[in-house]
Scaffold this motif. Structure first.
Motif, PDB file in Angstrom:
ATOM      1  N   CYS A 272       0.768  -1.289   0.124  1.00 11.77           N
ATOM      2  CA  CYS A 272       0.000   0.038  -0.154  1.00 11.77           C
ATOM      3  C   CYS A 272       0.870   1.134   0.056  1.00 11.77           C
ATOM      4  CB  CYS A 272      -0.729  -0.083   1.382  1.00 11.77           C
ATOM      5  SG  CYS A 272      -1.723   1.672   1.445  1.00 11.77           S
ATOM      6  N   VAL A 273       0.438   2.097  -0.707  1.00 10.69           N
ATOM      7  CA  VAL A 273       1.277   3.619  -0.594  1.00 10.69           C
ATOM      8  C   VAL A 273       0.210   4.690  -0.659  1.00 10.69           C
ATOM      9  CG1 VAL A 273       2.627   5.282  -2.178  1.00 10.69           C
ATOM     10  CG2 VAL A 273       2.926   2.750  -2.550  1.00 10.69           C
ATOM     11  N   ILE A 274       0.427   5.428   0.508  1.00 10.16           N
ATOM     12  CA  ILE A 274      -0.265   6.767   0.768  1.00 10.16           C
ATOM     13  C   ILE A 274       0.367   7.854   0.559  1.00 10.16           C
ATOM     14  CG2 ILE A 274      -1.318   7.840   2.756  1.00 10.16           C
ATOM     15  CD1 ILE A 274      -2.056   5.398   4.002  1.00 10.16           C
ATOM     16  N   ASP A 275       0.021   8.594  -0.178  1.00 13.82           N
ATOM     17  CA  ASP A 275       0.492   9.693  -0.917  1.00 13.82           C
ATOM     18  C   ASP A 275       0.074  10.905   0.203  1.00 13.82           C
ATOM     19  OD1 ASP A 275       1.559  11.890  -2.340  1.00 13.82           O
ATOM     20  OD2 ASP A 275       0.436  11.871  -3.983  1.00 13.82           O
ATOM     21  N   ALA A 276       1.206  11.447   0.755  1.00 10.85           N
ATOM     22  CA  ALA A 276       1.050  12.474   1.956  1.00 10.85           C
ATOM     23  C   ALA A 276       1.266  14.012   1.444  1.00 10.85           C
ATOM     24  CB  ALA A 276       1.793  12.101   3.166  1.00 10.85           C
ATOM     25  N   ALA A 277       1.189  14.086   0.326  1.00  8.87           N
ATOM     26  CA  ALA A 277       1.786  15.474  -0.438  1.00  8.87           C
ATOM     27  C   ALA A 277       0.844  16.455   0.253  1.00  8.87           C
ATOM     28  CB  ALA A 277       1.635  15.358  -1.742  1.00  8.87           C
ATOM     29  N   GLY A 278       1.334  17.721   0.738  1.00 11.45           N
ATOM     30  CA  GLY A 278       0.654  18.816   1.347  1.00 11.45           C
ATOM     31  C   GLY A 278       0.309  18.415   2.701  1.00 11.45           C
ATOM     32  N   LYS A 279       0.638  17.317   3.226  1.00 13.76           N
ATOM     33  CA  LYS A 279       0.319  16.772   4.739  1.00 13.76           C
ATOM     34  C   LYS A 279       1.536  16.768   5.590  1.00 13.76           C
ATOM     35  CE  LYS A 279      -3.437  13.972   2.819  1.00 13.76           C
ATOM     36  NZ  LYS A 279      -3.372  14.472   1.215  1.00 13.76           N
ATOM     37  N   ALA A 280       1.413  16.651   6.968  1.00 15.66           N
ATOM     38  CA  ALA A 280       2.415  16.497   8.003  1.00 15.66           C
ATOM     39  C   ALA A 280       2.174  15.045   8.370  1.00 15.66           C
ATOM     40  CB  ALA A 280       2.089  17.587   8.968  1.00 15.66           C
ATOM     41  N   ILE A 281       3.428  14.403   8.763  1.00 21.68           N
ATOM     42  CA  ILE A 281       3.316  12.937   9.300  1.00 21.68           C
ATOM     43  C   ILE A 281       3.832  13.073  10.643  1.00 21.68           C
ATOM     44  CG2 ILE A 281       4.129  10.743   8.845  1.00 21.68           C
ATOM     45  CD1 ILE A 281       4.409  11.608   5.852  1.00 21.68           C
ATOM     46  N   ILE A 282       3.086  12.615  11.424  1.00 22.94           N
ATOM     47  CA  ILE A 282       3.591  13.192  12.977  1.00 22.94           C
ATOM     48  C   ILE A 282       3.428  11.622  13.627  1.00 22.94           C
ATOM     49  CG2 ILE A 282       2.975  15.436  12.958  1.00 22.94           C
ATOM     50  CD1 ILE A 282       0.628  14.660  15.041  1.00 22.94           C
ATOM     51  N   PRO A 283       4.011  11.507  14.895  1.00 25.96           N
ATOM     52  CA  PRO A 283       3.747  10.450  15.924  1.00 25.96           C
ATOM     53  C   PRO A 283       2.244  10.470  16.402  1.00 25.96           C
ATOM     54  CG  PRO A 283       5.714  11.488  16.253  1.00 25.96           C
ATOM     55  CD  PRO A 283       5.195  12.369  15.311  1.00 25.96           C
ATOM     56  N   GLY A 284       1.537   9.341  16.488  1.00 29.64           N
ATOM     57  CA  GLY A 284       0.293   9.386  17.241  1.00 29.64           C
ATOM     58  C   GLY A 284       0.516  10.401  18.504  1.00 29.64           C
ATOM     59  N   LEU A 285      -0.598  11.141  18.763  1.00 25.15           N
ATOM     60  CA  LEU A 285      -0.628  11.714  20.070  1.00 25.15           C
ATOM     61  C   LEU A 285      -1.239  10.785  21.177  1.00 25.15           C
ATOM     62  CD1 LEU A 285      -2.220  15.157  18.737  1.00 25.15           C
ATOM     63  CD2 LEU A 285       0.107  14.449  18.666  1.00 25.15           C
ATOM     64  N   VAL A 286      -0.761  11.166  22.320  1.00 23.62           N
ATOM     65  CA  VAL A 286      -1.130  10.695  23.685  1.00 23.62           C
ATOM     66  C   VAL A 286      -2.042  11.501  24.115  1.00 23.62           C
ATOM     67  CG1 VAL A 286      -0.463   9.380  25.653  1.00 23.62           C
ATOM     68  CG2 VAL A 286       1.018   9.186  23.685  1.00 23.62           C
ATOM     69  N   ASN A 287      -3.300  11.072  24.475  1.00 21.14           N
ATOM     70  CA  ASN A 287      -4.306  11.735  25.257  1.00 21.14           C
ATOM     71  C   ASN A 287      -4.210  11.196  26.781  1.00 21.14           C
ATOM     72  OD1 ASN A 287      -6.365  13.046  26.450  1.00 21.14           O
ATOM     73  ND2 ASN A 287      -7.993  12.532  25.151  1.00 21.14           N
ATOM     74  N   GLY A 288      -3.450  11.814  27.651  1.00 26.48           N
ATOM     75  CA  GLY A 288      -3.291  11.616  28.783  1.00 26.48           C
ATOM     76  C   GLY A 288      -4.242  11.385  29.968  1.00 26.48           C
ATOM     77  N   HIS A 289      -5.310  11.910  29.738  1.00 21.91           N
ATOM     78  CA  HIS A 289      -6.430  11.903  30.779  1.00 21.91           C
ATOM     79  C   HIS A 289      -7.709  12.041  30.071  1.00 21.91           C
ATOM     80  CE1 HIS A 289      -8.231  12.134  34.550  1.00 21.91           C
ATOM     81  NE2 HIS A 289      -8.912  13.362  34.391  1.00 21.91           N
ATOM     82  N   THR A 290      -8.516  11.479  30.221  1.00 21.48           N
ATOM     83  CA  THR A 290     -10.026  11.486  29.656  1.00 21.48           C
ATOM     84  C   THR A 290     -11.033  10.755  30.665  1.00 21.48           C
ATOM     85  OG1 THR A 290     -11.378  11.818  27.820  1.00 21.48           O
ATOM     86  CG2 THR A 290     -10.100   9.775  27.734  1.00 21.48           C
ATOM     87  N   HIS A 291     -12.222  11.077  30.275  1.00 21.95           N
ATOM     88  CA  HIS A 291     -13.454  10.246  31.046  1.00 21.95           C
ATOM     89  C   HIS A 291     -14.271   9.989  29.971  1.00 21.95           C
ATOM     90  CE1 HIS A 291     -12.012  11.173  34.996  1.00 21.95           C
ATOM     91  NE2 HIS A 291     -11.784  12.473  34.765  1.00 21.95           N
ATOM     92  N   LEU A 292     -14.242   8.876  29.229  1.00 22.38           N
ATOM     93  CA  LEU A 292     -15.064   8.430  27.972  1.00 22.38           C
ATOM     94  C   LEU A 292     -16.573   8.569  28.023  1.00 22.38           C
ATOM     95  CD1 LEU A 292     -12.502   5.601  26.268  1.00 22.38           C
ATOM     96  CD2 LEU A 292     -12.774   8.233  25.646  1.00 22.38           C
ATOM     97  N   PHE A 293     -16.917   7.881  29.470  1.00 25.05           N
ATOM     98  CA  PHE A 293     -18.416   7.940  29.593  1.00 25.05           C
ATOM     99  C   PHE A 293     -19.006   9.486  29.385  1.00 25.05           C
ATOM    100  CE2 PHE A 293     -17.274   9.039  33.918  1.00 25.05           C
ATOM    101  CZ  PHE A 293     -18.386   9.854  34.173  1.00 25.05           C
ATOM    102  N   GLN A 294     -18.285  10.423  29.512  1.00 22.37           N
ATOM    103  CA  GLN A 294     -18.703  11.743  29.817  1.00 22.37           C
ATOM    104  C   GLN A 294     -19.222  12.327  28.262  1.00 22.37           C
ATOM    105  OE1 GLN A 294     -16.316  14.445  32.077  1.00 22.37           O
ATOM    106  NE2 GLN A 294     -16.347  13.300  33.682  1.00 22.37           N
ATOM    107  N   THR A 295     -19.071  11.506  27.177  1.00 19.28           N
ATOM    108  CA  THR A 295     -19.598  11.991  26.000  1.00 19.28           C
ATOM    109  C   THR A 295     -20.983  12.257  26.017  1.00 19.28           C
ATOM    110  OG1 THR A 295     -19.711   9.935  24.926  1.00 19.28           O
ATOM    111  CG2 THR A 295     -17.628  11.038  24.361  1.00 19.28           C
ATOM    112  N   PHE A 296     -21.389  11.454  26.854  1.00 20.89           N
ATOM    113  CA  PHE A 296     -23.047  11.428  27.081  1.00 20.89           C
ATOM    114  C   PHE A 296     -23.514  12.477  27.734  1.00 20.89           C
ATOM    115  CE2 PHE A 296     -25.328   7.178  26.028  1.00 20.89           C
ATOM    116  CZ  PHE A 296     -24.900   7.001  24.983  1.00 20.89           C
TER     117      PHE A 296
END
Length: 461
Positions: free
Chosen positions: A54-78
């Motif tokens: 597979c080849v993904i063309d990232a022209a015009g894009k930034a390629i970064i490491p995945g971000l780490v969300n160090g704190h959340t409470h997922l149930f609160q989306t409700f």
């Protein structure tokens, strides 16, 4: 083993040299990164185009490491947006506690699934979910199942309180540890190593000294991270001073909980001596700037912490106090909050903020050896951000464009463990539209259930 190639983008490696590679490429082999570099103009790498799956063309894009969300409470989306203008104590009593008690088992799965989708689509490949609502036996499993199915790398800090707080959310010390044992047995290392469990005493004012001491020993015995709210408001300092004659972080140290695997969430009201303790024990602070502003809790001493060499990672906090989990948005808030707080525009330049969201986040979860940067041998957790948009382009510095211009809607593609989980802004592994439809139906039912006793849930304007 599947081989995938991302090319033509600007690679923000976040390696030790903070190398930025224009016209860069990243070669993935299975769940790891095999090569990172600049695509040569002499054609010496062109054969690689025919050797990958597979080849993904990232022209015009930034390629970064995945971000780490160090704190959340997922149930609160409700719960997001129910009421926007309350201090922490009122917000808990009038919004969070009633809603969490009224939620049913299926709600926790759906809420977490919405949250996982939101995190992935805003660039977070790793989340630390502090989950403390155990009103049904399947709540924890529903949250972890959402992590597994969405494709995100997820860590659940199994929260609990045994003392004060809302009585119906308390548990006995024995139940907390027995249920954590079960989670470890079932989920630790699940989903090809994407899922992990941490110890998560919720806060210091809701936990007895005995529970905190046992939690510290439990974490050490099982090799777990300890994740706990500390010094979020001034009232919380007053609480531990009255009970123990100790400030918040002094108490964390006194019960044996402060160490390299400790994550101090918020840490707003820490004094100089407590910063010394963080430094001494090599603990991490998880900074949640949007939530701290939203609840008017205060401003953490982040620039000073960083100057002292204290590891500071970033989090969105839960959608009840943000109200979203846009991880790219957090970058701009982090930089701007501390500039205006200190009246110093030179603080927290873009690369430092990106480091907090990537390398520091990886260190916080003990994964700096295989996450947090784009380097050969590291896990293929990668985010591609579209930069050719009117609110971003034209560009002078890609780091500035990411921190100050981009938001979650600009994330094009996301890889976790080498698997493409977001492509062209859509989650690949789950049906977003169906999840949102089901979630809205459940929230409508929740509002009807709560509106008589809590009129704020009935307000529609």
């Amino acid at each position: 083993m599947k081989r995938q190639l991302i090319r033509n983008g600007t690679v923000m490696t976040m390696n030790d040299e903070m190398q930025v590679i224009p016209n860069g490429y990243v070669l993935l082999e299975g769940d790891h990164i095999q090569e990172v570099g600049e695509w040569p103009s002499d054609g010496s790498k062109d054969a690689l185009l025919r050797q990958v799956d597979c080849v993904i063309d990232a022209a015009g894009k930034a390629i970064i490491p995945g971000l780490v969300n160090g704190h959340t409470h997922l149930f609160q989306t409700f719960i997001r947006g129910v009421s926007d203008d309350l201090p922490l104590s009122q917000w808990l009593r009038q919004i969070i506690w009633p809603a969490s008690l009224a939620m049913e088992e299926e709600d926790f799965y759906l809420a977490a699934m919405i949250g996982c989708i939101e995190n992935l689509k805003s660039g977070a490949t790793y989340i630390m979910d502090h989950h403390y609502v155990h009103t049904h036996s399947g709540n924890d499993h529903g949250v972890l199942r959402a992590m597994e199915e969405s494709g995100i790398r997820g860590h659940m800090a199994r929260g609990g309180v045994d003392l004060s707080y809302e009585p119906r959310l308390r548990e006995s010390i024995e139940d907390i540890f027995n249920n954590t044992d079960k989670l470890l047995d079932h989920w630790q290392g699940a989903a090809d190593g994407r899922i992990a469990i941490a110890m998560g005493p919720l806060n210091l004012y809701g936990c007895s000294e005995e529970f905190l001491k046992q939690a510290a020993k439990y974490s050490e015995r099982n090799g777990l991270i300890t994740h706990i709210h500390v010094a979020e408001t001034k009232d919380q300092i007053d609480n531990t001073m009255e009970r123990f004659g100790l400030r918040n972080l002094e108490l964390v140290e006194a019960v044996g909980m402060l160490g390299r695997h400790t994550q101090v969430v918020h840490g707003i009201w820490l004094n100089d001596a407590e910063l010394d303790l963080l430094q001494k024990h090599d603990a991490t602070v998880i900074h949640c700037p949007v939530s701290n502003m939203y609840l008017a809790s205060g401003v953490a001493r982040v620039p000073e912490m960083l100057d002292r060499g204290i590891n500071v990672a970033l989090g969105t906090d839960g959608p009840g106090s943000n109200n979203c989990q846009d991880n790219l948005e957090v970058l701009k808030f982090t930089a701007c909050l501390h500039k205006v707080d200190q009246l110093d525009s030179t603080l927290l330049p873009p690369m430092q903020v990106l480091e907090m969201a990537t390398r520091n986040g990886a260190k916080a979860v003990g994964r700096e050896q295989d996450l947090g940067s784009l380097e050969p041998g590291k896990k293929a957790d990668i985010v591609i951000i579209e930069l050719q948009k009117a609110h971003i382009a034209p560009i002078h510095r890609v780091s500035s464009a990411i921190v100050y211009n981009a938001n979650g809607n600009d994330v094009d593609s996301v890889f976790v463990n080498g698997e493409l989980v977001v492509h062209r802004g859509k989650c690949v592994l789950v049906d977003e539209e169906e999840i949102i439809r089901r979630a809205q139906a459940r929230v409508d039912s929740l509002r009807r259930k709560l509106s008589a006793a809590f009129p704020v849930f009935g307000i529609v304007q």
